[in-house]
Scaffold this active site. Structure first.
Site, PDB file in Angstrom:
ATOM      1  CD  GLU A 294      -1.738  -2.438   1.210  1.00  0.00           C
ATOM      2  OE1 GLU A 294      -2.559  -3.235   0.866  1.00  0.00           O
ATOM      3  OE2 GLU A 294      -0.580  -2.689   1.661  1.00  0.00           O
TER       4      GLU A 294
ATOM      5  CG  ASP B 212      -1.045  12.683 -16.173  1.00  0.00           C
ATOM      6  OD1 ASP B 212      -1.122  12.746 -17.660  1.00  0.00           O
ATOM      7  OD2 ASP B 212      -2.074  13.164 -15.731  1.00  0.00           O
TER       8      ASP B 212
END
Length: 151
Positions: free
Chosen positions: A101, A115
């Site tokens: 995680e 991005d």
């Protein structure tokens, strides 16, 4: 999937980190001044990392779904190196660890920065993604951010 039904419930935590390096100082300035066309890169990337932690079992085959009790995503910029270091800390009370995680949260945070900034910097690099600390469970505490003791 590994059977964990006989394991004890303990408090478990993990910290993962990674770095994104910009190819120039102008890209870094846009990030710091919140002047990126796509918006506030740091806030959006932090939320993406938190969301990713919660989706880890859906992304990684055979990873157990875990009831997370805490997530902290930090981003520290280094203007001298034109880089941002991401740290993701995850906590749970459960029968299996949260290393995956923490790694997923750190990595997705880095990917989101990439991005959002790729229109102005196509030469960014992501590196050094790793677990630096974990605690709880049978194997106990591990802290690779500290040099090993020489006993």
């Amino acid at each position: 999937m590994v059977a964990i039904h006989e394991k004890e419930v303990t408090h478990r935590s993990a910290v993962a980190e990674g770095v994104i390096k910009f190819s120039n100082s102008e890209s870094m300035k846009l990030l710091l001044l919140e002047s990126n066309k796509k918006g506030d890169v740091i806030s959006i990337a932090r939320i993406a990392g938190i969301m990713a932690v919660k989706k880890t079992a859906e992304l990684i085959p055979l990873c157990h779904p875990i009831s997370i009790t805490g997530i902290k995503v930090d981003m520290v910029h280094n203007e001298k190196e034109n880089s941002v270091k991401v740290t993701c800390e995850v906590h749970c009370d459960g029968k299996t660890g949260v290393e995956m995680e923490a790694l997923t949260g750190a990595t997705v945070t880095l990917l989101t920065v990439y991005d959002m900034c790729k229109a102005v910097d196509k030469m960014m690099t992501i590196s050094d993604c790793r677990v630096v600390k974990k605690s709880g469970g049978k194997s106990g505490d591990i802290d690779v951010s500290q040099p090993p003791s020489t006993k």
